[in-house]
Write a protein that holds these residues in place. Structure first.
Motif, PDB file in Angstrom:
ATOM      1  N   UNK A   1      20.192 -10.229 -25.709  1.00  0.00           N
ATOM      2  CA  UNK A   1      18.837  -9.379 -25.484  1.00  0.00           C
ATOM      3  C   UNK A   1      18.624  -8.899 -24.346  1.00  0.00           C
ATOM      4  N   UNK A   2      19.187  -9.313 -23.177  1.00  0.00           N
ATOM      5  CA  UNK A   2      18.835  -8.761 -21.925  1.00  0.00           C
ATOM      6  C   UNK A   2      19.597  -7.623 -21.617  1.00  0.00           C
TER       7      UNK A   2
ATOM      8  N   UNK B   1      22.705  -0.129 -26.931  1.00  0.00           N
ATOM      9  CA  UNK B   1      22.104   1.192 -27.632  1.00  0.00           C
ATOM     10  C   UNK B   1      22.906   2.327 -27.048  1.00  0.00           C
ATOM     11  N   UNK B   2      23.220   2.316 -25.534  1.00  0.00           N
ATOM     12  CA  UNK B   2      23.953   3.438 -25.076  1.00  0.00           C
ATOM     13  C   UNK B   2      25.210   3.487 -25.853  1.00  0.00           C
TER      14      UNK B   2
ATOM     15  N   UNK C   1      29.749  -5.925 -18.837  1.00  0.00           N
ATOM     16  CA  UNK C   1      29.348  -6.497 -17.504  1.00  0.00           C
ATOM     17  C   UNK C   1      27.983  -7.110 -17.732  1.00  0.00           C
ATOM     18  N   UNK C   2      27.208  -6.788 -18.311  1.00  0.00           N
ATOM     19  CA  UNK C   2      25.785  -7.090 -18.508  1.00  0.00           C
ATOM     20  C   UNK C   2      25.766  -8.341 -19.173  1.00  0.00           C
TER      21      UNK C   2
END
Length: 110
Positions: A50-51, A57-58, A40-41
């Motif tokens: 990069x955003x 990471x999660x 989604x991001x």
């Protein structure tokens, strides 16, 4: 007739494993939430990864916790410690405020 397979493959060749080793797919959907947040991001940021690093990471941490990939230090995967990043950013902001007190930030320093 050629010695290759019906679709041009070489039947005698052995497949080469991935560089990092084999890891199981998430058949039980244990990390679906993290994966969906990351995707989604990516979509909302125009696929600028990069955003979305915190979601990436999660997701990797989730996979490691559930033994869906080998446990590895996050710094080896391109992630730095958050403390280092924040402390250097805070130091830069404090330095800016001391050298340029007319900036928009009204931080009172001891």
């Amino acid at each position: 007739m050629s010695a290759g397979g019906a679709f041009g493959g070489n039947r005698g060749a052995r497949p080469v494993p991935p560089e990092k080793g084999v890891f199981p797919l998430d058949h039980l959907h244990e990390c679906d939430l993290e994966k969906k947040e990351y995707i989604s991001c990516l979509k909302s940021s125009g696929h600028q990864s990069d955003r979305c690093r915190q979601f990436s990471k999660k997701y990797l941490e989730c996979r490691m916790e559930r033994n869906l990939m080998a446990k590895q230090d996050m710094s080896e995967l391109g992630f730095r410690e958050v403390k280092e990043t924040h402390s250097s950013e805070e130091r830069n902001r404090k330095d800016d405020n001391q050298t340029n007190p007319s900036s928009g930030n009204k931080t009172i320093l001891p």
